[in-house]
Motif scaffolding. Structure first.
Motif, PDB file in Angstrom:
ATOM      1  N   GLN A  39       4.790   7.071   9.383  1.00 38.94           N
ATOM      2  CA  GLN A  39       4.367   7.721   8.160  1.00 38.94           C
ATOM      3  C   GLN A  39       4.021   6.657   7.127  1.00 38.94           C
ATOM      4  OE1 GLN A  39       7.089  10.644   6.537  1.00 38.94           O
ATOM      5  NE2 GLN A  39       5.433  11.631   5.403  1.00 38.94           N
ATOM      6  N   ALA A  40       2.759   6.633   6.728  1.00 44.78           N
ATOM      7  CA  ALA A  40       2.289   5.721   5.696  1.00 44.78           C
ATOM      8  C   ALA A  40       2.390   6.423   4.346  1.00 44.78           C
ATOM      9  CB  ALA A  40       0.854   5.306   5.984  1.00 44.78           C
ATOM     10  N   PRO A  41       2.445   5.664   3.263  1.00 44.90           N
ATOM     11  CA  PRO A  41       2.543   6.280   1.934  1.00 44.90           C
ATOM     12  C   PRO A  41       1.401   7.259   1.682  1.00 44.90           C
ATOM     13  CG  PRO A  41       2.967   3.928   1.797  1.00 44.90           C
ATOM     14  CD  PRO A  41       2.505   4.196   3.196  1.00 44.90           C
ATOM     15  N   GLY A  42       1.760   8.461   1.245  1.00 42.63           N
ATOM     16  CA  GLY A  42       0.759   9.464   0.925  1.00 42.63           C
ATOM     17  C   GLY A  42       0.149  10.168   2.116  1.00 42.63           C
ATOM     18  N   LYS A  43       0.656   9.874   3.309  1.00 46.11           N
ATOM     19  CA  LYS A  43       0.105  10.493   4.518  1.00 46.11           C
ATOM     20  C   LYS A  43       1.182  11.260   5.264  1.00 46.11           C
ATOM     21  CE  LYS A  43      -3.671   7.231   5.307  1.00 46.11           C
ATOM     22  NZ  LYS A  43      -4.359   6.379   6.322  1.00 46.11           N
ATOM     23  N   ALA A  91       3.473   1.171   7.922  1.00 48.65           N
ATOM     24  CA  ALA A  91       4.103   2.483   7.795  1.00 48.65           C
ATOM     25  C   ALA A  91       5.589   2.346   8.078  1.00 48.65           C
ATOM     26  CB  ALA A  91       3.485   3.480   8.775  1.00 48.65           C
ATOM     27  N   ILE A  92       6.313   3.422   7.842  1.00 49.14           N
ATOM     28  CA  ILE A  92       7.674   3.528   8.354  1.00 49.14           C
ATOM     29  C   ILE A  92       7.570   4.151   9.736  1.00 49.14           C
ATOM     30  CG2 ILE A  92       9.959   4.534   8.049  1.00 49.14           C
ATOM     31  CD1 ILE A  92       9.409   4.623   5.043  1.00 49.14           C
ATOM     32  N   TYR A  93       8.189   3.516  10.697  1.00 47.14           N
ATOM     33  CA  TYR A  93       8.146   3.979  12.085  1.00 47.14           C
ATOM     34  C   TYR A  93       9.468   4.663  12.430  1.00 47.14           C
ATOM     35  CZ  TYR A  93       3.741   1.643  12.974  1.00 47.14           C
ATOM     36  OH  TYR A  93       2.416   1.280  12.953  1.00 47.14           O
TER      37      TYR A  93
END
Length: 122
Positions: A39-43, A91-93
């Motif tokens: 999850q990437a910022p804003g996505k 992103a956070i994985y």
């Protein structure tokens, strides 16, 4: 109690590599599918790669040929080898696993790890 713990994230330059690990622990009878999401910022959170208990894999088009998912059933661990990293991989994985806690469970439940940050930047 079931826990998934990810490790291996960090800061890497474009073109570099990282290897993520996710270890499951606790009261576990059987682990079915395992997968990595990001999850990437804003996505929205998206599937990166998945692997069945028997080793069948699937990948997002954006990572095919660069990322490899694997698992070690004996050690209840899944890995994500990430090569040729790009800034858009930042992103956070998160690791996810479908787990049966008991032989009496009729279905597996999904468990998530806490996430590990991957930053690709020069």
């Amino acid at each position: 109690q079931v826990q998934l713990v990810e490790s291996g994230g960090g800061l890497v330059q474009p073109g570099g590599s990282l290897r993520l690990s996710c270890a499951a622990s606790g009261s576990i009878f059987r682990i079915n599918d395992m997968g990595w999401y990001r999850q990437a910022p804003g996505k929205q959170r998206e599937l990166v790669a998945g692997i069945s208990r028997g080793g069948i894999t699937n990948y997002a088009d954006s990572v095919k040929g660069r990322f490899t998912i694997s698992r070690d059933n004996a050690n209840k661990t899944t890995y994500l080898q990430m090569n040729s990293l790009k800034p858009e991989d930042t992103a956070i994985y998160y690791c996810k696993a479908a787990i049966k806690r008991s032989v009496y469970d009729s279905y597996a439940s999904d468990y998530w790890g806490q996430g590990t940050q991957v930053t690709v930047s020069s």
